[in-house]
Design a protein around this motif. Sequence first.
Motif, PDB file in Angstrom:
ATOM      1  N   PHE A  73      -1.042  11.652   1.299  1.00 21.53           N
ATOM      2  CA  PHE A  73       0.341  11.741   0.844  1.00 21.53           C
ATOM      3  C   PHE A  73       1.144  12.664   1.748  1.00 21.53           C
ATOM      4  CE2 PHE A  73      -1.650   9.997  -2.861  1.00 21.53           C
ATOM      5  CZ  PHE A  73      -0.665   9.221  -3.447  1.00 21.53           C
ATOM      6  N   ALA A  74       2.373  12.253   2.035  1.00 19.40           N
ATOM      7  CA  ALA A  74       3.319  13.043   2.832  1.00 19.40           C
ATOM      8  C   ALA A  74       4.563  13.293   1.982  1.00 19.40           C
ATOM      9  CB  ALA A  74       3.690  12.296   4.110  1.00 19.40           C
ATOM     10  N   PRO A  75       5.293  14.377   2.245  1.00 12.93           N
ATOM     11  CA  PRO A  75       6.454  14.693   1.413  1.00 12.93           C
ATOM     12  C   PRO A  75       7.560  13.650   1.527  1.00 12.93           C
ATOM     13  CG  PRO A  75       6.313  16.185   3.295  1.00 12.93           C
ATOM     14  CD  PRO A  75       5.040  15.405   3.262  1.00 12.93           C
ATOM     15  N   ALA A  76       8.166  13.333   0.383  1.00 16.91           N
ATOM     16  CA  ALA A  76       9.313  12.429   0.335  1.00 16.91           C
ATOM     17  C   ALA A  76      10.461  13.081  -0.427  1.00 16.91           C
ATOM     18  CB  ALA A  76       8.915  11.104  -0.332  1.00 16.91           C
ATOM     19  N   TRP A  77      10.448  14.390  -0.451  1.00 17.57           N
ATOM     20  CA  TRP A  77      11.417  15.149  -1.252  1.00 17.57           C
ATOM     21  C   TRP A  77      11.817  16.393  -0.472  1.00 17.57           C
ATOM     22  CZ3 TRP A  77      14.210  14.035  -5.351  1.00 17.57           C
ATOM     23  CH2 TRP A  77      14.781  15.055  -6.122  1.00 17.57           C
ATOM     24  N   PRO A  78      13.088  16.801  -0.530  1.00 23.60           N
ATOM     25  CA  PRO A  78      13.528  17.972   0.234  1.00 23.60           C
ATOM     26  C   PRO A  78      12.902  19.260  -0.293  1.00 23.60           C
ATOM     27  CG  PRO A  78      15.397  16.609  -0.466  1.00 23.60           C
ATOM     28  CD  PRO A  78      14.207  16.132  -1.216  1.00 23.60           C
ATOM     29  N   ASP A  79      12.584  20.156   0.628  1.00 17.76           N
ATOM     30  CA  ASP A  79      12.029  21.449   0.239  1.00 17.76           C
ATOM     31  C   ASP A  79      13.037  22.322  -0.478  1.00 17.76           C
ATOM     32  OD1 ASP A  79       9.555  20.860   1.275  1.00 17.76           O
ATOM     33  OD2 ASP A  79       9.832  21.976   3.138  1.00 17.76           O
ATOM     34  N   ASN A  80      14.347  22.072  -0.252  1.00 21.84           N
ATOM     35  CA  ASN A  80      15.361  22.969  -0.792  1.00 21.84           C
ATOM     36  C   ASN A  80      15.909  22.532  -2.141  1.00 21.84           C
ATOM     37  OD1 ASN A  80      16.754  20.743   0.122  1.00 21.84           O
ATOM     38  ND2 ASN A  80      18.430  21.903   1.052  1.00 21.84           N
ATOM     39  N   LEU A  81      15.351  21.468  -2.729  1.00 18.90           N
ATOM     40  CA  LEU A  81      15.711  21.075  -4.087  1.00 18.90           C
ATOM     41  C   LEU A  81      14.608  21.503  -5.045  1.00 18.90           C
ATOM     42  CD1 LEU A  81      17.166  17.461  -3.617  1.00 18.90           C
ATOM     43  CD2 LEU A  81      18.413  19.615  -3.862  1.00 18.90           C
ATOM     44  N   THR A  82      14.917  21.484  -6.349  1.00 20.94           N
ATOM     45  CA  THR A  82      13.890  21.795  -7.331  1.00 20.94           C
ATOM     46  C   THR A  82      12.655  20.930  -7.090  1.00 20.94           C
ATOM     47  OG1 THR A  82      13.320  21.840  -9.676  1.00 20.94           O
ATOM     48  CG2 THR A  82      14.875  20.150  -8.978  1.00 20.94           C
ATOM     49  N   GLN A  83      11.494  21.522  -7.246  1.00 21.49           N
ATOM     50  CA  GLN A  83      10.243  20.780  -7.076  1.00 21.49           C
ATOM     51  C   GLN A  83       9.705  20.272  -8.410  1.00 21.49           C
ATOM     52  OE1 GLN A  83       8.947  20.398  -3.653  1.00 21.49           O
ATOM     53  NE2 GLN A  83      11.097  21.019  -3.530  1.00 21.49           N
ATOM     54  N   ALA A  84      10.428  20.506  -9.510  1.00 21.14           N
ATOM     55  CA  ALA A  84       9.981  20.090 -10.841  1.00 21.14           C
ATOM     56  C   ALA A  84      10.282  18.610 -11.048  1.00 21.14           C
ATOM     57  CB  ALA A  84      10.671  20.927 -11.914  1.00 21.14           C
ATOM     58  N   MET A  85       9.246  17.816 -11.201  1.00 17.47           N
ATOM     59  CA  MET A  85       9.379  16.366 -11.308  1.00 17.47           C
ATOM     60  C   MET A  85       9.118  15.872 -12.733  1.00 17.47           C
ATOM     61  SD  MET A  85      10.055  15.117  -8.186  1.00 17.47           S
ATOM     62  CE  MET A  85      11.182  16.521  -8.044  1.00 17.47           C
ATOM     63  N   GLY A  86       9.793  14.765 -13.078  1.00 14.52           N
ATOM     64  CA  GLY A  86       9.566  14.131 -14.365  1.00 14.52           C
ATOM     65  C   GLY A  86       9.167  12.682 -14.235  1.00 14.52           C
ATOM     66  N   SER A  87       9.916  11.901 -13.424  1.00 12.35           N
ATOM     67  CA  SER A  87       9.646  10.472 -13.322  1.00 12.35           C
ATOM     68  C   SER A  87      10.164   9.942 -11.994  1.00 12.35           C
ATOM     69  CB  SER A  87      10.326   9.718 -14.473  1.00 12.35           C
ATOM     70  OG  SER A  87      10.000   8.343 -14.467  1.00 12.35           O
ATOM     71  N   VAL A  88       9.593   8.808 -11.560  1.00 10.55           N
ATOM     72  CA  VAL A  88      10.025   8.155 -10.332  1.00 10.55           C
ATOM     73  C   VAL A  88       9.999   6.651 -10.547  1.00 10.55           C
ATOM     74  CG1 VAL A  88       7.662   8.239  -9.382  1.00 10.55           C
ATOM     75  CG2 VAL A  88       9.608   7.899  -7.843  1.00 10.55           C
ATOM     76  N   ALA A  89      10.989   5.954  -9.968  1.00 11.37           N
ATOM     77  CA  ALA A  89      11.048   4.490 -10.018  1.00 11.37           C
ATOM     78  C   ALA A  89      11.626   3.991  -8.699  1.00 11.37           C
ATOM     79  CB  ALA A  89      11.915   4.018 -11.188  1.00 11.37           C
ATOM     80  N   ASP A 146       0.806  -1.231   0.000  1.00 12.16           N
ATOM     81  CA  ASP A 146       0.000   0.000   0.000  1.00 12.16           C
ATOM     82  C   ASP A 146       0.832   1.271   0.000  1.00 12.16           C
ATOM     83  OD1 ASP A 146      -2.324  -1.511   0.011  1.00 12.16           O
ATOM     84  OD2 ASP A 146      -2.487  -1.486   2.202  1.00 12.16           O
ATOM     85  N   THR A 147       2.113   1.165  -0.391  1.00  4.05           N
ATOM     86  CA  THR A 147       2.973   2.346  -0.446  1.00  4.05           C
ATOM     87  C   THR A 147       3.186   2.749  -1.897  1.00  4.05           C
ATOM     88  OG1 THR A 147       4.095   1.794   1.620  1.00  4.05           O
ATOM     89  CG2 THR A 147       5.242   3.271   0.111  1.00  4.05           C
ATOM     90  N   VAL A 148       2.800   3.973  -2.210  1.00  2.00           N
ATOM     91  CA  VAL A 148       2.884   4.476  -3.577  1.00  2.00           C
ATOM     92  C   VAL A 148       3.522   5.861  -3.549  1.00  2.00           C
ATOM     93  CG1 VAL A 148       0.510   5.380  -3.451  1.00  2.00           C
ATOM     94  CG2 VAL A 148       1.565   5.008  -5.679  1.00  2.00           C
ATOM     95  N   TYR A 149       4.382   6.116  -4.529  1.00  2.00           N
ATOM     96  CA  TYR A 149       5.024   7.416  -4.692  1.00  2.00           C
ATOM     97  C   TYR A 149       4.372   8.157  -5.852  1.00  2.00           C
ATOM     98  CZ  TYR A 149       8.695   5.837  -1.536  1.00  2.00           C
ATOM     99  OH  TYR A 149       9.383   5.386  -0.436  1.00  2.00           O
ATOM    100  N   ALA A 150       4.155   9.454  -5.653  1.00  2.00           N
ATOM    101  CA  ALA A 150       3.548  10.295  -6.679  1.00  2.00           C
ATOM    102  C   ALA A 150       4.457  11.484  -6.944  1.00  2.00           C
ATOM    103  CB  ALA A 150       2.168  10.781  -6.238  1.00  2.00           C
ATOM    104  N   ALA A 151       4.795  11.711  -8.221  1.00  2.00           N
ATOM    105  CA  ALA A 151       5.620  12.843  -8.626  1.00  2.00           C
ATOM    106  C   ALA A 151       4.707  13.952  -9.127  1.00  2.00           C
ATOM    107  CB  ALA A 151       6.611  12.427  -9.710  1.00  2.00           C
TER     108      ALA A 151
END
Length: 743
Positions: free
Chosen positions: A122-138, A101-106
Amino acid sequence: MARPSLLLPVLVSVAALLVPPGAAADVAPVEYRPVRGPSAPAEHRFLQKTLPGQELPRHAYDLAAEAAGQVPVAGARWRFVGPTNIGGRIVDLALDPRRRDTVYAAAASGGLWRSTDAGATFAPAWPDNLTQAMGSVAVTPNGTIYVGTGEANPGGGSITYTGTGVYRSADSGRTWTNIGLRDSGAVGEIVVDPRDSRRIFVAATGSLFNPGGDRGVYRTEDGGRTWTRVLAGVNDTTGASEVVFDPTDPDRVYAVLWDHLRQPDRRSYSGVGSGVYRSTDGGDTWQRLDGLLPPAADVGRIGLGVAPSDPNRLYAIVGRGATSAQPFGGFHTSSDAGETWTRLPDDPALVASQSSFAWWFGKVWVNPNDANHVHVAGVALLTTHDGGRTWSADSESIHVDHHAMTWDPRYPARVYLGNDGGVYRSDSDGDGGWVKATHEPYTQFYSLAISPQDPSRISGGTQDNGSLRSWGPVRFNEYAGGDGEENLINPTDVDNVFACYQYGNCYRSVDGGDTLEFFSDRTTSDRRNWFTPVQFDPTDPNVLYYGGNRLNRSTDNGVTWTPISPDLTGGPGQDTYPFGTITTVAAAPSDPRTIYVGTDDGRLWRTTDLGATWTLLRDGDQWVTRIAVDPRRASTVYATLSGYRSGSYAPHVLVSRDGGTSWRDLSGNLPQAPVNDVVLGHGRTLYVATDQGVFVSPAGTARWWRLGRDLPLVPVDDIEYDPGTHRLVAGTFGRGIYQLSVP
């Protein structure tokens, strides 16, 4: 490569002027929509963020972000306000193979998010201080996460926020390491070899604005320490949009290449480099599948699907070249791993789903257990149960504009879907039964409005999620549709609100937005900007201003309007989207006869007699984003300008203390990046919103501090200041609304 066909202006007439909430997206008495679809906000962003006739400088966004990080910080902590129940564009989804039941969303411009309750929250899994522009996740079998930054879909308002390469996390997203391909601009896909989690393929789409760089298919065999480009395009504008494994034989790999570039004077979203390729030796060598498309054909974006239950069965949806009158290039199938192809009949529902922008989608998903059961991304979600011969469309039970889908192997029929409205889950293989996530705080805001009477009341315009309000049946709800643009709340009457959607189609309401009255057909303009400014007079909220290419004034709260200016622009431009419009208007609080106006072609104007005469103050600047007038002195005025400037230190913030006769540059130590808004605070304090956050100058000089802590590195399009409660509220393009206390 030629320019794609465009829709002509559309006028729609209906009798009713009072409409229920949400109707703004569908019907308006006289609707002005010269361009429809995701290209409209994309072109607005491009023209605003670049200099006329120039491309976006390479790495413009992330270089400015690095400079912003060097500016000292001052102020309190930002607090997230919401919304959590709306969502925003999701570009990719991935399941954690180790955790049920764990899913990542970009999220397109909102970072990476993790759900541990089957997509409910959903909870954040990405640092606030990096670009927030996403393309893909694996996610690999051992739980290592790979993220490719930069959205490959060239529309929807976030095209200028390019990525900074590929990142890896070995601790479920707590820490991240950049592992290369920094010059990829955007990443369309990351796939992991099921036999070897250190062997990974990346579809590097490339910068939309600059040829060259890291483009094509890249492979690593050591978990990202080193990369090899194993498939390059035929030219420097061709990148990769997809990589797909044969699930039964990972040595057989498919890749989709896409030839496209946004040039200063046109969109070229097709070319001779587009095509589908196959490798049978793990990516060492590749063969173009010419049975699908002949060599040197002018082709747009292609979506590819491989049937896991019958890996020789392939499906492809093809976008035609720019010279074609019909953007739909057909739905094709192959039963021999791509050697030969059959074009299936053009089903009307499937054709309609691609509208005039097939390049916004380009995705095909095949049910792992049924090779004839296929979903296709479009405005609606398209579904076939007979291998593509007949189709059904779902645009009612779920949000439109689809980009991501994945099946959960732990549950026989569970599938997750990502679109412009967020994340959905179905336990019926995607054939209905969709349940939307309840907590997804990554909405893209273009505008905000706050109320000094009731601090709990906030409204705002959002990308493809309409105009939202914090009051009503639930904490945040849509009360006017489309791409939400300008929003206003009467400072003396919380029930008197205004909401617009794209190209200045605007409504007024006297019951808090429960019913809406369209008024734009009563204004006078030849052209309107995609984001048309509407503003209250600061001394009398019954007086409003509306800017097309001429300034309009209302003295009865927006019921009737009178033009008070000639065309204040240099006329329509030569670009595909020739705005030539007013972008900002500000009346002087101390002298309501004095009004300042800015335009998208860099002109600043002033009238001191309510429009009887106009004085041109500046000409030849970049796009004027906002004007603010000192509340005590009508001759003191601030103006902000947009545009990334390669090697140029032209101003982004200006001040005049003599009514616009002379100007001084206040840009100082701000990053060289677009400034989207300026607000006057207590005393001489200035606040500005930029693509890299919010900054403050306590003395109103050229010395700036980064304002507050805990605001993600995300573009801020609008800020609002409430002196009564000493709060500043920020609308971010990808992370919702934040506020903090200020002096």
